[in-house]
Scaffold this active site. Structure first.
Site, PDB file in Angstrom:
ATOM      1  CD  GLN A 110      -3.104   0.709   2.222  1.00 47.90           C
ATOM      2  OE1 GLN A 110      -3.173  -0.392   2.760  1.00 47.90           O
ATOM      3  NE2 GLN A 110      -3.924   1.695   2.515  1.00 47.90           N
ATOM      4  CB  SER A 158       2.812  -4.577   3.893  1.00 44.81           C
ATOM      5  OG  SER A 158       1.615  -4.507   4.654  1.00 44.81           O
ATOM      6  CG  LEU A 159      -1.278  -5.459  -0.806  1.00 37.71           C
ATOM      7  CD1 LEU A 159      -2.488  -6.352  -0.628  1.00 37.71           C
ATOM      8  CD2 LEU A 159      -1.628  -4.170  -1.484  1.00 37.71           C
ATOM      9  NE  ARG A 217      -2.674  -7.823   4.812  1.00 36.78           N
ATOM     10  CZ  ARG A 217      -1.958  -6.736   4.570  1.00 36.78           C
ATOM     11  NH1 ARG A 217      -2.408  -5.840   3.690  1.00 36.78           N
ATOM     12  NH2 ARG A 217      -0.798  -6.525   5.184  1.00 36.78           N
ATOM     13  CD  GLN A 228       1.662  -9.125   6.060  1.00 38.23           C
ATOM     14  OE1 GLN A 228       0.517  -8.691   6.134  1.00 38.23           O
ATOM     15  NE2 GLN A 228       2.285  -9.304   4.915  1.00 38.23           N
ATOM     16  CG  HIS A 266       2.610  -4.031   9.374  1.00 38.25           C
ATOM     17  ND1 HIS A 266       2.455  -5.365   9.088  1.00 38.25           N
ATOM     18  CD2 HIS A 266       2.411  -3.377   8.193  1.00 38.25           C
ATOM     19  CE1 HIS A 266       2.188  -5.519   7.801  1.00 38.25           C
ATOM     20  NE2 HIS A 266       2.142  -4.333   7.244  1.00 38.25           N
TER      21      HIS A 266
END
Length: 311
Positions: A18, A101-102, A126, A254, A205
């Site tokens: 993102q 991440s994503l 998510r 995560q 996170h």
């Protein structure tokens, strides 16, 4: 996906997260590639709304919304991968894959661990869960520049902020409640660093994402995760993962764990990677790799396609 492509022991494919979204991304792929067009159309059908039109012609504000940005970047990155393989822009099967991440979900599709349709549904869930968690427990994030990870960890211990991303030797992102982030920013400046606020809707996170992590765990239980055909370097562990149970544990942890990108790049270097190719919109990941390992080669596929250069 990879067919009989010869292995490239020096190559790792990287997928952005993102923040890489921009209106118009993917439109050139839609216009030029039947495979990419079909992918976008199938993604719209799975999601139940015309994501592709939002990507191509929507507003930046709507596209930046977490619930839209995550599936948009995921689908666009997959389209880039399809087009690159078809056009011969990737000259061998990578030894490793990773995503920020994503982007880890896109990497898992490339690795053969997740079917893209299931991964897209997970990404949609998510994004919604993260947006909901951000409303329930508001927070913010700042990128701390000019201080070492150890210095930033000391600031977090003093303020209640949490490390969210170890992006490079001189850039560490922290997240947490507004007051903790204000104090962390003040201390960072006081100690010779710079704190740059990030345009995000929550403290991703960090422990503020607990409710999202619980919801995602339920969704993961309904998905078939397979052993990876191409090993993936995880965000949480910064280690090479191949087994389905390792990947499940990675995705489960995560959302509330820091992205150890700096450590992951070092892991890939130790495994013999000398060429990194960012697959997806933008060049954010390419920039991070160059700051983590300036002696290695890092390229953006988007730039490669524009330049017509084969990697």
């Amino acid at each position: 996906m990879w067919g009989r492509m010869a292995p490239r022991p020096d190559l790792a494919l990287l997928f952005p997260g993102q923040g890489s979204q921009k209106v118009g991304m993917g439109l050139a792929l839609w216009e030029a590639s039947p495979s990419a067009r079909r992918l976008f159309q199938e993604a719209d059908a799975i999601l139940g709304y015309p994501l592709s039109q939002l990507m191509f012609y929507g507003t930046q504000e709507a596209l930046t919304d977490t619930a839209n940005a995550q599936p948009a970047i995921f689908v666009c990155s997959l389209a880039y991968l399809l087009v690159a393989i078809e056009a011969g822009l990737i000259s061998g099967r990578p030894q490793l894959v990773a995503g920020h991440s994503l982007g880890e979900y896109t990497a898992l599709v490339a690795a053969g661990s997740l079917e893209w349709e299931e991964a897209l549904r997970l990404v949609q869930i998510r994004g919604k869960l993260m947006a909901q968690a951000a409303e329930e427990r508001p927070g913010s994030m700042v990128a701390v520049m000019g201080l070492s990870p150890a210095q930033v960890e000391e600031i977090c211990q003093a303020t209640g902020a949490e490390v969210a991303n170890y992006n490079s030797p001189q850039q560490t992102v922290v997240g947490g409640p507004q007051e903790a982030i204000r104090e962390a920013s003040r201390l960072a400046k006081e100690r010779g660093g710079k704190a740059v606020p990030l345009v995000v809707s929550g403290a991703f996170h960090t422990s503020l994402m607990d409710s999202a992590a619980q919801g995602l765990e339920k969704a993961l239980a309904q998905v078939s995760i397979k052993d990876a055909v191409i090993p993936i370097v995880g965000n949480v562990t910064a280690a090479v993962l191949t087994k389905a149970h390792q990947i499940y544990d990675e995705l489960k942890a995560q959302l509330t764990s820091p992205v150890r990108w700096l450590q992951g790049v070092k892991c890939m270097e130790q495994k013999g990677i000398s060429t990194f190719l960012e697959v997806g919109p933008g060049q954010v990941i390419t920039g991070l790799v160059k700051r983590c390992a300036p002696h290695l080669q890092a390229y953006s596929l988007e730039a490669q396609i524009l330049a017509g250069v084969k990697t």
